[in-house]
Design an enzyme around this catalytic site. Structure first.
Site, PDB file in Angstrom:
ATOM      1  CB  SER A  95      -0.925   0.004   1.224  1.00  0.00           C
ATOM      2  OG  SER A  95      -1.840  -1.051   1.169  1.00  0.00           O
ATOM      3  CB  SER A 150     -11.047   1.816   3.326  1.00  0.00           C
ATOM      4  OG  SER A 150     -11.585   0.524   3.352  1.00  0.00           O
ATOM      5  CG  ASP A 170      -7.160  -5.434   2.490  1.00  0.00           C
ATOM      6  OD1 ASP A 170      -8.121  -5.814   1.800  1.00  0.00           O
ATOM      7  OD2 ASP A 170      -6.315  -4.613   2.083  1.00  0.00           O
TER       8      ASP A 170
END
Length: 433
Positions: free
Chosen positions: A35, A200, A314
């Site tokens: 990420s 998120s 996730d």
């Protein structure tokens, strides 16, 4: 040791049998964060100065897609221990952006390509083609981006206009991050206006942090973000990729359910939302010790919990596995977005847990798991989903019989060396196909 080239290849579907080991324990080194890596690469590619990126050891398949794509508008030189990038280096020829299975690459770069005024051709593998993108394309089409088709693959041309960008906040935070990379380089100011609450958010915060590292500011408003135009990406000259809390979580979970696991070289001051896994494990009852950049998790009596994964989707697969070994019921709330990940993770989690002797159901936007002492083992589907494969490999550590996982090569998407590290903590497996 598995055949490294076979596992990381693109042609072979691997089936792996993973076995219980009551002597699990040991130490691994945290891998870098894909990420953070994606975001640093793109920011560096938008700067006119040289940026040296350190801690590049785990270049997974998704990050490779971003590296190949940014070569279309930057100069990149890969060293043994670093990557050097000088951005804004492109011509007027049509560029090909092969995003593979990387949603981050696609959603980050679509607006960047249009902000730069490039002509691009975007293509992807079938798994990514099925994930939502049409709303995002419509938002950019209303600001002068022109697409040859509503579905991948497609060509894009036209230079983005500044202005107000209305978009939902509950489909993918990657849409918002992509706009944040692109809108600061337009001539005038823009706004991102969220039509639904942002989920998120931690990933958007990570994007803003990387942008600040490159001297680009994004201001939060009551209903979105305000972005000044005519900003310049200024390289910090050197930047280090953070460690990956999303993937650290699998081995921390291994310590919680069966043994004592230490993970070194972790980034404790990260904006990554998946750092929340430490608090989740504490809530379950695991013993946790944090010293400097090292985290150690040890098995303890685990009790079922309720947790909301709106900002940490996730983590759902590995939270589910810990729930299998916790007394009572674990409830994972706000899971509906999991339908649109690499797989339908709601289906993948529930079907697989039930297949190996656990109890999992999906009810009213929640996954409910009834925990117990042991799983019986059996066959599960990998769904070509890296996080599903890794989660059920960890589950095998406390399974009565082997767990057999197909499409195990999916780990290359984010953690190519996962099974190497799995053996370091006492995991055992064999490739059966």
């Amino acid at each position: 040791m598995y055949n490294y080239n076979l596992l990381k290849g693109n042609l072979i579907i691997l089936k792996i049998s993973v076995y219980a080991n009551k002597n699990t324990g040991g130490k691994i080194t945290a891998i870098n964060s894909k990420s953070h890596f994606h975001r640093v690469l793109i920011a560096a590619a938008l700067s006119n100065e040289k940026t040296i990126i350190k801690n590049i050891g785990n270049i997974c398949e998704d990050v490779n897609r971003t590296i190949d794509c940014i070569k279309n508008f930057s100069y990149l030189d890969a060293k043994d221990d670093s990557i050097e990038i000088i951005g804004n280096n492109f011509d007027e020829n049509t560029k090909i952006f092969n995003c593979g299975e990387s949603g981050s690459t696609l959603r980050f770069l679509l607006p960047v390509v249009s902000a730069l005024g490039l002509n691009g051709f975007f293509e992807a593998k079938d798994t990514l083609k099925k994930r939502p993108i049409r709303e995002f394309m419509e938002v950019m089409s209303s600001h002068n981006a022109v697409y040859s088709s509503d579905n991948l693959p497609f060509s894009v041309k036209g230079k983005l206009n500044a202005g107000k960008y209305y978009t939902s906040g509950n489909i993918s935070s990657q849409f918002i991050s992509g706009l944040m990379f692109a809108l600061p380089i337009l001539n005038t100011d823009s706004e991102i206006i969220l039509t639904t609450p942002l989920q998120s958010k931690s990933y958007v915060d990570l994007t803003r942090k990387v942008l600040r590292d490159f001297s680009v500011e994004i201001n939060e408003t009551n209903n979105g973000y305000y972005i000044k135009g005519n900003q310049k990406y200024v390289s910090p000259q050197k930047i280090t990729v953070e460690s990956d809390w999303s993937n650290i979580a699998f081995f921390l979970a291994a310590g919680a359910i069966n043994g004592k696991i230490t993970v070194t070289d972790v980034t404790n001051n990260s904006c990554q939302g998946d750092m929340a896994f430490i608090d989740i494990l504490k809530k379950f009852g695991a013993d946790i010790e944090i010293k400097n950049n090292t985290v150690t998790v040890s098995r303890n009596r685990l009790i079922g919990i309720e947790t909301d994964i709106s900002n940490i989707p996730d983590l759902a697969p590995i939270i589910s596995i810990v729930g299998c070994f916790a007394e009572g019921e674990t409830v994972i709330k706000n899971v509906d977005r999991l339908k649109y990940k690499e797989s339908n993770r709601i289906e993948a989690i529930c079907r697989n847990i039930n297949a190996i002797g656990g109890k999992a159901t999906y009810i009213d936007n929640s996954i409910r798991i009834v925990g117990g002492d042991i799983l019986t083992g059996g066959n599960v589907y990998g769904y070509n989903d890296h996080r599903i494969v890794m989660a059920f490999a960890i589950a095998s550590l406390c399974s009565k019989n082997p767990i057999i996982i197909d499409e195990a090569e999916a780990v290359k998407k984010s953690y190519p060396d996962f099974f190497d590290d799995f053996t370091k903590i006492g995991g055992s497996y064999k490739v059966t196909e």
